[in-house]
Design a protein around this motif. Structure first.
Motif, PDB file in Angstrom:
ATOM      1  N   ILE A   1       8.786 -22.316 -10.069  1.00 56.48           N
ATOM      2  CA  ILE A   1       7.662 -22.014 -10.974  1.00 56.48           C
ATOM      3  C   ILE A   1       8.151 -21.277 -12.221  1.00 56.48           C
ATOM      4  O   ILE A   1       7.900 -21.707 -13.362  1.00 56.48           O
ATOM      5  CB  ILE A   1       6.593 -21.173 -10.251  1.00 56.48           C
ATOM      6  N   PHE A   2       8.833 -20.175 -12.021  1.00 51.85           N
ATOM      7  CA  PHE A   2       9.304 -19.398 -13.164  1.00 51.85           C
ATOM      8  C   PHE A   2      10.395 -20.147 -13.918  1.00 51.85           C
ATOM      9  O   PHE A   2      10.507 -20.019 -15.136  1.00 51.85           O
ATOM     10  CB  PHE A   2       9.808 -18.026 -12.702  1.00 51.85           C
ATOM     11  N   GLY A   3      11.215 -20.918 -13.188  1.00 54.57           N
ATOM     12  CA  GLY A   3      12.256 -21.685 -13.852  1.00 54.57           C
ATOM     13  C   GLY A   3      11.681 -22.703 -14.812  1.00 54.57           C
ATOM     14  O   GLY A   3      12.176 -22.879 -15.937  1.00 54.57           O
ATOM     15  N   HIS A   4      10.625 -23.405 -14.383  1.00 57.34           N
ATOM     16  CA  HIS A   4      10.002 -24.420 -15.251  1.00 57.34           C
ATOM     17  C   HIS A   4       9.519 -23.796 -16.555  1.00 57.34           C
ATOM     18  O   HIS A   4       9.837 -24.272 -17.647  1.00 57.34           O
ATOM     19  CB  HIS A   4       8.828 -25.069 -14.516  1.00 57.34           C
ATOM     20  N   PHE A   5       8.738 -22.720 -16.432  1.00 54.61           N
ATOM     21  CA  PHE A   5       8.184 -22.108 -17.638  1.00 54.61           C
ATOM     22  C   PHE A   5       9.253 -21.348 -18.423  1.00 54.61           C
ATOM     23  O   PHE A   5       9.170 -21.227 -19.645  1.00 54.61           O
ATOM     24  CB  PHE A   5       7.011 -21.195 -17.271  1.00 54.61           C
ATOM     25  N   GLY A   6      10.281 -20.854 -17.728  1.00 53.74           N
ATOM     26  CA  GLY A   6      11.381 -20.206 -18.430  1.00 53.74           C
ATOM     27  C   GLY A   6      12.179 -21.177 -19.260  1.00 53.74           C
ATOM     28  O   GLY A   6      12.675 -20.840 -20.347  1.00 53.74           O
ATOM     29  N   ASP A   7      12.317 -22.420 -18.782  1.00 54.96           N
ATOM     30  CA  ASP A   7      13.028 -23.445 -19.542  1.00 54.96           C
ATOM     31  C   ASP A   7      12.173 -24.012 -20.669  1.00 54.96           C
ATOM     32  O   ASP A   7      12.704 -24.564 -21.642  1.00 54.96           O
ATOM     33  CB  ASP A   7      13.465 -24.585 -18.614  1.00 54.96           C
ATOM     34  N   LYS A   8      10.855 -23.901 -20.544  1.00 53.17           N
ATOM     35  CA  LYS A   8       9.956 -24.450 -21.553  1.00 53.17           C
ATOM     36  C   LYS A   8       9.487 -23.401 -22.570  1.00 53.17           C
ATOM     37  O   LYS A   8       9.440 -23.667 -23.768  1.00 53.17           O
ATOM     38  CB  LYS A   8       8.726 -25.061 -20.866  1.00 53.17           C
ATOM     39  N   LEU A   9       9.146 -22.209 -22.084  1.00 50.18           N
ATOM     40  CA  LEU A   9       8.540 -21.189 -22.936  1.00 50.18           C
ATOM     41  C   LEU A   9       9.484 -20.050 -23.300  1.00 50.18           C
ATOM     42  O   LEU A   9       9.214 -19.320 -24.253  1.00 50.18           O
ATOM     43  CB  LEU A   9       7.295 -20.605 -22.260  1.00 50.18           C
ATOM     44  N   GLY A  10      10.548 -19.870 -22.534  1.00 53.99           N
ATOM     45  CA  GLY A  10      11.479 -18.786 -22.813  1.00 53.99           C
ATOM     46  C   GLY A  10      11.714 -17.896 -21.618  1.00 53.99           C
ATOM     47  O   GLY A  10      10.886 -17.808 -20.702  1.00 53.99           O
ATOM     48  N   ARG A  11      12.894 -17.242 -21.637  1.00 52.01           N
ATOM     49  CA  ARG A  11      13.293 -16.406 -20.502  1.00 52.01           C
ATOM     50  C   ARG A  11      12.510 -15.089 -20.448  1.00 52.01           C
ATOM     51  O   ARG A  11      12.131 -14.610 -19.385  1.00 52.01           O
ATOM     52  CB  ARG A  11      14.777 -16.060 -20.599  1.00 52.01           C
ATOM     53  N   LYS A  12      12.283 -14.494 -21.616  1.00 55.29           N
ATOM     54  CA  LYS A  12      11.739 -13.141 -21.673  1.00 55.29           C
ATOM     55  C   LYS A  12      10.341 -13.052 -21.060  1.00 55.29           C
ATOM     56  O   LYS A  12      10.042 -12.140 -20.280  1.00 55.29           O
ATOM     57  CB  LYS A  12      11.717 -12.660 -23.127  1.00 55.29           C
ATOM     58  N   LYS A  13       9.458 -13.991 -21.414  1.00 57.90           N
ATOM     59  CA  LYS A  13       8.079 -13.940 -20.908  1.00 57.90           C
ATOM     60  C   LYS A  13       8.050 -13.957 -19.385  1.00 57.90           C
ATOM     61  O   LYS A  13       7.264 -13.251 -18.736  1.00 57.90           O
ATOM     62  CB  LYS A  13       7.283 -15.123 -21.453  1.00 57.90           C
ATOM     63  N   MET A  14       8.900 -14.780 -18.795  1.00 60.09           N
ATOM     64  CA  MET A  14       8.906 -14.904 -17.337  1.00 60.09           C
ATOM     65  C   MET A  14       9.443 -13.641 -16.672  1.00 60.09           C
ATOM     66  O   MET A  14       9.014 -13.274 -15.569  1.00 60.09           O
ATOM     67  CB  MET A  14       9.742 -16.110 -16.918  1.00 60.09           C
ATOM     68  N   LEU A  15      10.385 -12.969 -17.339  1.00 56.14           N
ATOM     69  CA  LEU A  15      10.917 -11.721 -16.780  1.00 56.14           C
ATOM     70  C   LEU A  15       9.834 -10.649 -16.700  1.00 56.14           C
ATOM     71  O   LEU A  15       9.730  -9.915 -15.706  1.00 56.14           O
ATOM     72  CB  LEU A  15      12.078 -11.220 -17.637  1.00 56.14           C
ATOM     73  N   VAL A  16       9.034 -10.547 -17.736  1.00 52.63           N
ATOM     74  CA  VAL A  16       7.955  -9.557 -17.747  1.00 52.63           C
ATOM     75  C   VAL A  16       6.930  -9.875 -16.658  1.00 52.63           C
ATOM     76  O   VAL A  16       6.486  -8.990 -15.912  1.00 52.63           O
ATOM     77  CB  VAL A  16       7.286  -9.513 -19.133  1.00 52.63           C
ATOM     78  N   LEU A  17       6.558 -11.153 -16.532  1.00 54.62           N
ATOM     79  CA  LEU A  17       5.561 -11.538 -15.546  1.00 54.62           C
ATOM     80  C   LEU A  17       6.071 -11.329 -14.119  1.00 54.62           C
ATOM     81  O   LEU A  17       5.338 -10.839 -13.255  1.00 54.62           O
ATOM     82  CB  LEU A  17       5.180 -13.010 -15.756  1.00 54.62           C
ATOM     83  N   SER A  18       7.315 -11.698 -13.859  1.00 52.11           N
ATOM     84  CA  SER A  18       7.856 -11.542 -12.506  1.00 52.11           C
ATOM     85  C   SER A  18       7.899 -10.074 -12.100  1.00 52.11           C
ATOM     86  O   SER A  18       7.611  -9.727 -10.945  1.00 52.11           O
ATOM     87  CB  SER A  18       9.253 -12.161 -12.407  1.00 52.11           C
ATOM     88  N   MET A  19       8.237  -9.203 -13.035  1.00 55.00           N
ATOM     89  CA  MET A  19       8.286  -7.774 -12.722  1.00 55.00           C
ATOM     90  C   MET A  19       6.893  -7.242 -12.408  1.00 55.00           C
ATOM     91  O   MET A  19       6.716  -6.428 -11.484  1.00 55.00           O
ATOM     92  CB  MET A  19       8.900  -7.001 -13.881  1.00 55.00           C
ATOM     93  N   PHE A  20       5.897  -7.701 -13.138  1.00 56.48           N
ATOM     94  CA  PHE A  20       4.525  -7.247 -12.907  1.00 56.48           C
ATOM     95  C   PHE A  20       4.060  -7.633 -11.499  1.00 56.48           C
ATOM     96  O   PHE A  20       3.507  -6.807 -10.760  1.00 56.48           O
ATOM     97  CB  PHE A  20       3.589  -7.849 -13.955  1.00 56.48           C
ATOM     98  N   ILE A  21       4.307  -8.880 -11.107  1.00 53.21           N
ATOM     99  CA  ILE A  21       3.891  -9.339  -9.777  1.00 53.21           C
ATOM    100  C   ILE A  21       4.602  -8.544  -8.687  1.00 53.21           C
ATOM    101  O   ILE A  21       3.987  -8.124  -7.694  1.00 53.21           O
ATOM    102  CB  ILE A  21       4.169 -10.846  -9.623  1.00 53.21           C
TER     103      ILE A  21
END
Length: 453
Positions: A89-109
């Motif tokens: 899940i995070f890999g797909h959006f990280g490859d499409k939208l960027g690494r940084k956004k997914m890092l922030v979201l994963s930490m929040f969860i």
């Protein structure tokens, strides 16, 4: 100066950075990866210690001690089952939208799930529902850490120059022993200062509730870093080549040529089995031979702090000698040390127990240090987040997810009289990983910008 992940011309923004500023930004990203990974693994591996020492009594009190421990390790495995899903899940959006956004979201969860674990009522209050809620929150932890690792490793890797990639990416893996040490130290402190009844009633919950404080710190740190320059360059190139066919879904790019995924998965499996051996089974084993619970936790925590330096050092060595030879040496040495390791744990001598953990973690660092770069470098930019995350998380699932339950069951077969079956299992897994490493190409000199999976 940082590069915005939403800039309209990523290449132009990157060109505004002088070499000195680029090095400074690289150091900031590496520090962020280390701190963020430490916080995430504090949450994730705190659960490992609690599953060995607390959860069998709190959530599985109707079972005999050994069965309760095995059931508790089953909830521990749920997090590893969810990690590949998080990687996809995070890999797909990280490859499409960027690494940084997914890092922030994963930490929040991760922060929210860990905090809620500290609030779950025990079996005495709500019966088996406590264990059900525990499993669900553990799965959320798994999804979060499944997305965290790939983003943190890639941010460090893709901000660094060739010849230093192993060193840079290793700070993500160095966060694991740091987080383990912090979680074990906090849990051990409450175990030491509180009466046993108070610790089991509420003291173990405080380390999980502290996750909310760490979440705030991590979110602030993560918000201040720039997006990966390699990702931004690839995004800009894709916009310029609008007449060309669009890239396939990242997961399809990875599965179309699955060799890299399969080999990285198997190559990393043994390292994770050895990691959870130290954080779960070994702690219980030492206490079984008379060592105090808090003393064993402190021994492991201090040894984990020392292992951070070993992780970074051996990653640096892999930049010089290659990922494969360093990791293979680590596997051989760790397997050779297993028998002396268990003998030292049986001593009921704190210094010998501490030495056992220190040596074992140092040998584990020989494997673990180069692993982040080793896996990430096997995939192209368009699917690197997905491929690296999935390979890494499948390795954790195979190597770590069920290992505590397997080791406890193998040990139970001997009625707790021999660790020979445990050593044989770990040796067999090490042989599988060594074979996969030998079949994988050396990656330290690959050009990440032109390399495709």
């Amino acid at each position: 100066m940082s590069v915005s992940s939403t800039t309209t011309d990523p290449n132009a923004a990157l060109e505004q950075l002088s070499p000195k500023q680029q090095r400074k930004e690289s150091r900031r990203v590496i520090l962020s990866s280390y701190l963020g990974s430490s916080i995430e693994y504090y949450d994730f591996l705190l659960y490992a210690s609690a599953s060995a020492l607390v959860f069998p009594t709190v959530f599985f009190q109707n079972l005999d001690p050994l069965a309760g421990t095995i059931a508790s390790y089953g909830t521990f495995a749920a997090g590893y089952l969810a990690r590949p899903l998080g990687g996809v899940i995070f890999g797909h959006f990280g490859d499409k939208l960027g690494r940084k956004k997914m890092l922030v979201l994963s930490m929040f969860i991760m922060g929210i799930a860990s905090t809620l674990i500290g609030l779950v009522p025990g079996a005495a209050t709500i019966g088996s529902w406590g264990a059900v809620i525990l499993v669900l929150l553990r799965m959320l932890q798994g999804i979060a850490v499944g997305g965290e690792w790939g983003g943190a490793a890639l941010m460090a890797l893709e901000h660094s120059e060739k010849g230093r990639r192993g060193f840079a990416a290793s700070f993500t893996n160095a966060g694991a022993p740091t987080g383990a040490a912090l979680g074990t130290f906090v849990l051990g402190t409450f175990a030491a200062v509180l009466p046993a009844d108070a610790f089991m009633a509420w003291g173990w919950r405080v380390p999980f509730l502290l996750s909310f404080v760490l979440l705030i710190v991590g979110m602030v740190v993560r918000s201040k870093i720039s997006e990966s320059p390699i990702f931004l360059a690839a995004l800009a190139k894709e916009k310029q080549d609008q007449d060309k066919p669009k890239n396939k879904l990242p997961i399809l790019q990875v599965l179309r040529r699955p060799k890299a995924l399969i080999l990285t998965m198997l190559a990393g499996a043994s390292g994770f089995a050895l990691q959870v051996l130290l954080s779960t089974f070994s702690v219980s084993y030492a206490t079984e031979y008379g060592a105090e619970r808090s003393a064993v936790l402190y021994a492991f925590a201090i040894a984990s702090v020392a292992s951070v330096f070993f992780v970074v050092f051996f990653a640096h060595i892999s930049d010089k000698l290659g990922r494969r030879p360093v990791m293979l040496v680590g596997l051989v040495l760790f397997v050779a040390f297993l028998k002396p390791f268990f003998s030292m744990l049986e001593s009921n001598n704190w210094f010998l127990i501490f030495a056992a953990f220190t040596i074992a973690l140092a040998l584990h660092a020989v494997i673990f240090g180069p692993l982040a770069a080793f896996i990430s470098e096997q995939f192209g930019t368009g699917s690197r987040y997905t491929g690296a995350s999935l390979g890494y998380q499948l390795a954790t699932l195979i190597g770590a997810g069920f290992t505590p339950s397997i080791l406890a069951s193998l040990y139970a077969l001997t009625d707790g009289t021999s660790v020979t079956p445990v050593i044989m299992y770990l040796t067999g897994l090490a042989i599988v990983s060594a074979a996969a490493i030998l079949l994988t190409r050396e990656s330290k000199d690959l050009d990440l910008e032109s390399h495709e999976a």
